[in-house]
Each structure stands twice: as C-alpha cells, then as structure tokens.
Design an enzyme around this catalytic site. Structure first.
Site: not given
Ligand code: AFP
Length: 334
Positions: A64, A70, A93-94, A115, A117-118, A279
C-alpha cells in the site's frame, strides 16, 4: 485512588442524561470523534517504524502507498465522521474548501472543523503532536451544510476539544459544562477519565512562545516578555520558558500549570501565524471553560467573527491574570 472506572463512552452517555430533550445525536458525534482519535493514535504510535518494517518509496510491506501522517489523519477523521448522520458539513486545516458529506449519507445538524495533526513538523523528532476539533450547530436549515455554517464565531461552539499523542494519549473536551480529560489505556482500547473538571490556575509562572521572533514583535510585546524575565518574588518572576512548537501541547501544559501561551503578530505574520478556526477558537473555548482567558490582543478569541475558513489571528491563551497583564502591555497601558 479511583473508586470507579469511567470510560469516555460512559461519561458521554451520562452527560446526555442531564439533558432530557437530547436526541442522542450529539453523543453520537462525540462517540465517532473518540473512535477517530483512536484510529489516528494507532497510526501515530507507529510513526518511524515504517522504514524499519521495509517500506520503500512510500510503499509499505503490503504494497500500500504510505500516506503522510497528516494526510492519513485528515482522511481518517473525515471517514469516521461522514456517515454517522450527525454532521452536515466539515472543514479541515488540510483542505482549502469545506468538506461535503457524501450524497448517500444523511446530513445531521452539526458542523465539524478540525486540525487533523497539529505540530506535524515535530513528528520525526518524536515530539508531542495532536488533533483539535470544534463543533457548531448548523445555522442554515435543510440541505447539506454550507460555508456559512462553518464561519461562526467561537462563542457559538457547542463543543471543542483535542487529542494529544504524547507520553500518553489524552482526549480533552468540553461541551460547556467543564473541561474533562480522558487518558487512553491502550491495553483495553478505552479512554478513561483521568482529569475531571480541569481548572486553570489564576496565575502561572510559565510563558510559552517562539522567542526567536522577538525582534519582529510590536514594542508592547517585547516589553511584556522582558517584564516576565525581571526578578520579582511577589509575582513569581522570572517566569520559566517552555515551548514545544506544537500548539496543542503547549496549550495543554498551560491549561494544567497556568501561565501564558502566545503566538503574537510579527513582521512576517502581521495577522499572526495560527489559524482561528482550527487552532485558536477551539483552544480558547477550552481555556475559557476552565476559567482562563483568551485574547487576540484586544478581545476574546471567541468573539472574533470569522470571514474566511483559513484566516490567521494573533493568539494569547492562559491564566486570567497573565493574559490581562499581557493585554495591558499590548495596549500600551503598562
Ligand atoms: P506544524 O503543524 O507545521 O508543525 O505547525 C505547528 C503550529 O501551527 C503550531 O502548532 C505551533 O504552535 C506553531 O505552528 C509553531 O510555529 P513556530 O515554528 O513558528 O514557532
């Protein structure tokens, strides 16, 4: 010592009984979300094993195609939620546009934004990541949901929450009656009540932000952070700095220990970096439900009226007193 085991499922059902007119639709939605959380957790906990298990060129051992986590989380949450008959429209968010429910399934009265996978840039370093969700009641009547149903201010949320995949997996949510946390026991596959009625301390001693951006913040923001570093016993300063770079993780710690999490506007991101709908709004709902405060610098995040699905906002979340002081610096009153 716990006197009884309360599973998330049972808790949701017991909460439903407090509302004699409840149809069960809302509970059904929460049950589907908890299943989605377990499916995402199962995959997240295997992150990094793909290569060891013989994956080549994004194909796993069974042939697969291996999806990025994400993307996997995004599709999994959608698929867990699209056929329950509880939701009329979703947004993630995606995805650029709103997500419709397939024609063959019934549309319900709720709207789900998530969101999937944050903090996904933290995956390869084995650092905490999470999923965030926000639920509204639809405002259009009949038919399938529209963008209008999704663009509602945060104070209209009927539920919000998140799942953290960290040293353990925790599902935290609120429906406007307190904030409750459930820790996954993987051996039985159940979320068990571990944090009942979470209250955030009125003042903390931790600040959480990307201080690398210091030189591109407003003068008020710079003065606030310098203030946190000055020694003063009576206000517990200097504060400690903790920053993971996964909002859901940083906000969860802030919820439990107090203090402030912030992603302010800067020269590169004049509207802030984080997304209002996926978020900031759900996390603000949780923090405020726990007795804390949220702000975009001038008003509660929950009062911001959205104009587009993916809009950004400066965000400040945390203990009542910490956010108030921060706002005063931002507004030039201190
Ligand atoms: P990713 O999902 O691209 O890792 O971004 C995470 C995020 O949206 C959030 O969860 C964080 O608080 C923030 O970005 C971190 O941003 P910086 O790298 O600019 O500090």
């Amino acid at each position: 010592m716990t006197t009884k085991f309360m599973t998330l499922e049972r808790f949701i059902n017991e909460q439903e009984q407090l509302h004699p007119n409840a149809t069960g639709e809302f509970s059904g939605l929460l049950h589907d979300l908890s299943l989605a959380a377990k499916l995402v957790w199962r995959e997240v906990s295997k992150a990094g094993l793909v290569n060891i298990l013989g994956a080549t060129d994004r194909m796993n051992v069974s042939g697969d195609v291996v999806k990025k986590l994400d993307e996997f989380a995004d599709e999994t949450i959608y698929k867990a939620m699209d056929h329950g008959g509880h939701v009329c429209v979703m947004a993630s968010e995606e995805n650029e546009d709103i997500l419709h429910i397939p024609d063959e399934y019934q549309a319900g009265k709720y709207v789900l934004l998530y969101d999937p996978l944050d903090g996904s840039s933290n995956i390869d370093a084995n650092i905490t990541i999470g999923s965030i969700f926000s639920v509204f009641m639809r405002i259009t009547s009949g038919g399938r949901g529209t963008l209008q149903d999704c663009l509602q201010p945060g104070y209209k949320q009927v539920a919000a929450g998140y799942v953290i995949y960290g040293s353990s997996t925790i599902f935290v949510y609120s429906t406007g009656h307190g904030v409750h946390g459930f820790t996954l026991d993987p051996s039985v596959g159940e979320f068990l009540l571990s944090h009942e009625n979470i209250r955030i301390p009125r003042r903390g001693k931790i600040y959480s932000l990307n201080e690398g951006n210091f030189s591109s913040w407003s003068e008020g923001m710079q003065r606030y952070v310098n203030f946190l570093k000055v020694s003063d016993k009576s206000s517990n300063r200097p504060y400690s700095l903790r920053y993971i770079g996964t909002m859901v993780g940083d906000a969860h710690r802030t919820l439990l220990y107090g203090g402030i999490f912030a992603y302010p506007a800067d020269l590169k991101n004049p509207q802030g970096k984080l997304r209002l709908m996926y978020e900031c709004s759900p996390m603000a709902y949780i923090i405020e439900q726990a007795g804390g405060r949220s702000s975009n610098g001038t008003q509660s995040i929950l009062n911001v009226v959205p104009t587009s699905l993916h809009q950004h906002t400066p965000v400040f979340l945390g203990s009542e007193e910490d956010i108030k002081i921060c706002e005063e610096f931002l507004q030039g009153k201190l």
